[in-house]
Design a protein around this motif. Structure first.
Motif, mmCIF file in Angstrom:
data_model
loop_
_atom_site.group_PDB
_atom_site.id
_atom_site.type_symbol
_atom_site.label_atom_id
_atom_site.label_comp_id
_atom_site.label_asym_id
_atom_site.label_seq_id
_atom_site.Cartn_x
_atom_site.Cartn_y
_atom_site.Cartn_z
ATOM 1 N N ALA A 59 0.835 -1.200 0.000
ATOM 2 C CA ALA A 59 0.000 0.000 0.000
ATOM 3 C C ALA A 59 0.868 1.248 0.000
ATOM 4 O O ALA A 59 1.911 1.288 0.649
ATOM 5 C CB ALA A 59 -0.897 0.022 1.234
ATOM 6 N N LEU A 60 0.426 2.233 -0.746
ATOM 7 C CA LEU A 60 0.972 3.589 -0.704
ATOM 8 C C LEU A 60 -0.233 4.508 -0.722
ATOM 9 O O LEU A 60 -1.098 4.393 -1.593
ATOM 10 C CB LEU A 60 1.858 3.889 -1.915
ATOM 11 C CG LEU A 60 2.291 5.352 -2.066
ATOM 12 C CD1 LEU A 60 3.265 5.745 -0.954
ATOM 13 C CD2 LEU A 60 2.917 5.598 -3.423
ATOM 14 N N ALA A 61 -0.295 5.391 0.244
ATOM 15 C CA ALA A 61 -1.424 6.321 0.294
ATOM 16 C C ALA A 61 -0.925 7.691 0.748
ATOM 17 O O ALA A 61 -0.089 7.783 1.645
ATOM 18 C CB ALA A 61 -2.495 5.828 1.265
ATOM 19 N N VAL A 62 -1.444 8.714 0.104
ATOM 20 C CA VAL A 62 -1.154 10.094 0.475
ATOM 21 C C VAL A 62 -2.490 10.828 0.498
ATOM 22 O O VAL A 62 -3.314 10.654 -0.410
ATOM 23 C CB VAL A 62 -0.175 10.755 -0.525
ATOM 24 C CG1 VAL A 62 0.005 12.233 -0.215
ATOM 25 C CG2 VAL A 62 1.168 10.030 -0.530
ATOM 26 N N GLN A 63 -2.697 11.636 1.527
ATOM 27 C CA GLN A 63 -3.937 12.399 1.600
ATOM 28 C C GLN A 63 -4.087 13.262 0.350
ATOM 29 O O GLN A 63 -3.127 13.864 -0.132
ATOM 30 C CB GLN A 63 -3.933 13.297 2.832
ATOM 31 C CG GLN A 63 -4.081 12.561 4.122
ATOM 32 C CD GLN A 63 -4.091 13.511 5.307
ATOM 33 O OE1 GLN A 63 -4.212 14.729 5.166
ATOM 34 N NE2 GLN A 63 -3.964 12.954 6.501
#
Length: 116
Positions: free
Chosen positions: A51-55
């Motif tokens: 997973a990679l997540a950025v707001q």
């Protein structure tokens, strides 16, 4: 399959003490029966980005690129030959990010069919 602690990479990007993104990746060691597998990559140590997540408000700020660069450095230090990850083929955000910004290329296609 249990992942050893040293084979896991989790980092958080923060801005002024607030988390704005994260990445989770694991080192996959060569498959025990790699010589019997169709995929050559299974014989090599490789990293899987779970997973990679950025707001959303911080997209294109460099946070995602920084997290992925950290994963790549960690992977190289562990002798990985490849990094793989999944994303939606039609994503107008993640596909250009991985291809143009990070230099990744499409390697396979996963098909899905809803049954209900």
């Amino acid at each position: 399959m249990l992942t050893r602690e040293e084979d896991r990479f989790v980092r958080v990007a923060d801005l002024d003490g607030s988390a704005i993104g994260f990445v989770d990746a694991v080192l996959a060691r060569p498959h025990e029966e790699a010589e019997r597998q169709l995929l050559r990559e299974l014989a090599l140590p490789r990293v899987l980005v779970n997973a990679l997540a950025v707001q959303r408000g911080h997209w294109r700020s460099g946070a995602g690129a920084g997290l992925m660069t950290a994963v790549e450095q960690w992977a190289r230090a562990r002798g990985a030959h490849l990094i793989t990850l999944d994303t939606y083929a039609t994503s107008p955000v993640s596909v250009p990010f991985y291809e143009r910004r990070m230099g990744y290329h499409r390697q396979s296609i996963v098909f899905a069919k809803r049954l209900r």
